[in-house]
Write an enzyme that holds these catalytic residues in place. Structure first.
Site, PDB file in Angstrom:
ATOM      1  N   LYS A  63       0.831  -1.202   0.000  1.00 57.64           N
ATOM      2  CA  LYS A  63       0.000   0.000   0.000  1.00 57.64           C
ATOM      3  C   LYS A  63       0.876   1.267   0.000  1.00 57.64           C
ATOM      4  O   LYS A  63       2.089   1.181   0.219  1.00 57.64           O
ATOM      5  CB  LYS A  63      -0.930  -0.056   1.213  1.00 57.64           C
ATOM      6  CG  LYS A  63      -1.892  -1.261   1.181  1.00 57.64           C
ATOM      7  CD  LYS A  63      -2.816  -1.255   2.392  1.00 57.64           C
ATOM      8  CE  LYS A  63      -3.772  -2.437   2.394  1.00 57.64           C
ATOM      9  NZ  LYS A  63      -4.704  -2.391   3.550  1.00 57.64           N
ATOM     10  N   ASN A  82      -1.913   0.073   7.297  1.00 56.20           N
ATOM     11  CA  ASN A  82      -1.409  -1.269   7.658  1.00 56.20           C
ATOM     12  C   ASN A  82      -0.598  -1.942   6.556  1.00 56.20           C
ATOM     13  O   ASN A  82      -0.428  -3.162   6.547  1.00 56.20           O
ATOM     14  CB  ASN A  82      -2.555  -2.152   8.169  1.00 56.20           C
ATOM     15  CG  ASN A  82      -3.613  -2.405   7.115  1.00 56.20           C
ATOM     16  OD1 ASN A  82      -3.497  -1.930   5.990  1.00 56.20           O
ATOM     17  ND2 ASN A  82      -4.631  -3.171   7.472  1.00 56.20           N
ATOM     18  N   HIS A 103      -1.788  -5.650   1.574  1.00 54.35           N
ATOM     19  CA  HIS A 103      -3.018  -6.424   1.341  1.00 54.35           C
ATOM     20  C   HIS A 103      -2.639  -7.796   0.807  1.00 54.35           C
ATOM     21  O   HIS A 103      -1.717  -7.918   0.003  1.00 54.35           O
ATOM     22  CB  HIS A 103      -3.903  -5.730   0.296  1.00 54.35           C
ATOM     23  CG  HIS A 103      -4.983  -6.620  -0.236  1.00 54.35           C
ATOM     24  ND1 HIS A 103      -6.195  -6.771   0.411  1.00 54.35           N
ATOM     25  CD2 HIS A 103      -5.027  -7.453  -1.311  1.00 54.35           C
ATOM     26  CE1 HIS A 103      -6.938  -7.649  -0.270  1.00 54.35           C
ATOM     27  NE2 HIS A 103      -6.253  -8.081  -1.306  1.00 54.35           N
TER      28      HIS A 103
HETATM   29  P1  IDP Z   1      -7.518  -7.161   5.498  1.00 58.76           P
HETATM   30  O1  IDP Z   1      -6.757  -6.061   4.776  1.00 58.76           O
HETATM   31  O2  IDP Z   1      -6.708  -7.708   6.649  1.00 58.76           O
HETATM   32  O3  IDP Z   1      -8.024  -8.232   4.583  1.00 58.76           O
HETATM   33  P2  IDP Z   1     -10.245  -6.079   5.624  1.00 58.76           P
HETATM   34  O4  IDP Z   1     -11.207  -6.278   6.743  1.00 58.76           O
HETATM   35  O5  IDP Z   1     -10.523  -6.769   4.325  1.00 58.76           O
HETATM   36  O6  IDP Z   1      -8.795  -6.472   6.184  1.00 58.76           O
HETATM   37  O7  IDP Z   1     -10.125  -4.520   5.383  1.00 58.76           O
HETATM   38  C1  IDP Z   1      -9.481  -4.017   4.249  1.00 58.76           C
HETATM   39  C2  IDP Z   1      -8.682  -2.774   4.604  1.00 58.76           C
HETATM   40  O8  IDP Z   1      -9.562  -1.716   4.946  1.00 58.76           O
HETATM   41  C3  IDP Z   1      -7.762  -2.935   5.821  1.00 58.76           C
HETATM   42  O9  IDP Z   1      -6.535  -3.561   5.495  1.00 58.76           O
HETATM   43  C4  IDP Z   1      -7.572  -1.489   6.219  1.00 58.76           C
HETATM   44  O10 IDP Z   1      -6.626  -0.830   5.345  1.00 58.76           O
HETATM   45  C5  IDP Z   1      -8.951  -0.893   5.923  1.00 58.76           C
HETATM   46  N1  IDP Z   1      -9.790  -0.910   7.139  1.00 58.76           N
HETATM   47  C6  IDP Z   1     -10.486  -1.961   7.652  1.00 58.76           C
HETATM   48  N2  IDP Z   1     -11.151  -1.602   8.774  1.00 58.76           N
HETATM   49  C7  IDP Z   1     -10.847  -0.289   8.969  1.00 58.76           C
HETATM   50  C8  IDP Z   1     -11.241   0.663   9.981  1.00 58.76           C
HETATM   51  O11 IDP Z   1     -11.958   0.374  10.921  1.00 58.76           O
HETATM   52  N3  IDP Z   1     -10.717   1.939   9.836  1.00 58.76           N
HETATM   53  C9  IDP Z   1      -9.900   2.301   8.797  1.00 58.76           C
HETATM   54  N4  IDP Z   1      -9.524   1.439   7.840  1.00 58.76           N
HETATM   55  C10 IDP Z   1      -9.997   0.157   7.924  1.00 58.76           C
HETATM   56 MG    MG Z   2      -9.513  -8.217   3.172  1.00 63.03          MG
END
Ligand code: IDP
Ligand code: MG
Length: 147
Positions: free
Chosen positions: A9, A112, A115
């Site tokens: 990212k 984070n 992905h």
């Molecule tokens: P993942 O990336 O571990 O698969 P997902 O639940 O699919 O997690 O969420 C996708 C992305 O959306 C996360 O990696 C993060 O960048 C963003 N995200 C998820 N939940 C939040 C939140 O509560 N606040 C801000 N960004 C979030």
């Molecule tokens: Mg995801």
């Protein structure tokens, strides 16, 4: 053998962590079968993060993911999807254990770093979304029989 989409990212690029993160994936034994830089836009993010499009923080995700290019990869290996998810650590870096990428390099769910596809069906759809067939390399690694 499984394949997964990986996105490094914008914070990985901004913080100069692209090399370190890719090195971890390589050391885990994963094979890079495609790699490129890409500027994402809202359209592709609405598809890619369709499960989050109605969340109040979705606009933040769009700003974050479009601030600069990402590095997109397809990586391959036995059980690559589960191996990657374990190597990434939990979505919220505060819950990610040390020695995972998010556990070592990230502090906030909003930034984070990386992905990876969360299942086989998602991997197929995401690879198709981000790569053309001719961008995927077909080659053998000399140590592939050891994996
Ligand atoms: P993942 O990336 O571990 O698969 P997902 O639940 O699919 O997690 O969420 C996708 C992305 O959306 C996360 O990696 C993060 O960048 C963003 N995200 C998820 N939940 C939040 C939140 O509560 N606040 C801000 N960004 C979030
Ligand atoms: Mg995801």
């Amino acid at each position: 053998m499984q394949r997964s989409l990986v996105l490094l990212k914008p914070d990985a690029i901004q913080r100069g962590l692209v090399g370190e993160i890719i090195a971890r994936l390589e050391k885990r034994g994963l094979k890079i079968v495609a790699m490129k830089t890409m500027q994402l836009d809202e359209t592709i993010l609405k598809e890619h993060y369709a499960h989050l499009a109605s969340k109040p923080f979705f606009p933040e995700i769009v700003s974050y993911m479009t601030i600069c290019p990402v590095v997109a990869l397809i990586v391959e290996g036995p059980n690559a999807i589960a191996a990657l998810r374990n190597t990434l650590g939990a979505t919220n870096p505060l819950e990610a254990v040390p020695w995972t990428i998010r556990g070592d390099y990230a502090l906030s769910i909003g930034f984070n770093l990386i992905h990876a596809s969360d299942g086989e069906e998602a991997a197929v759809a995401e690879i198709k979304r981000f790569f053309k067939e001719e961008e995927v390399l077909n080659y053998n690694k000399i140590d592939s029989n050891l994996l």
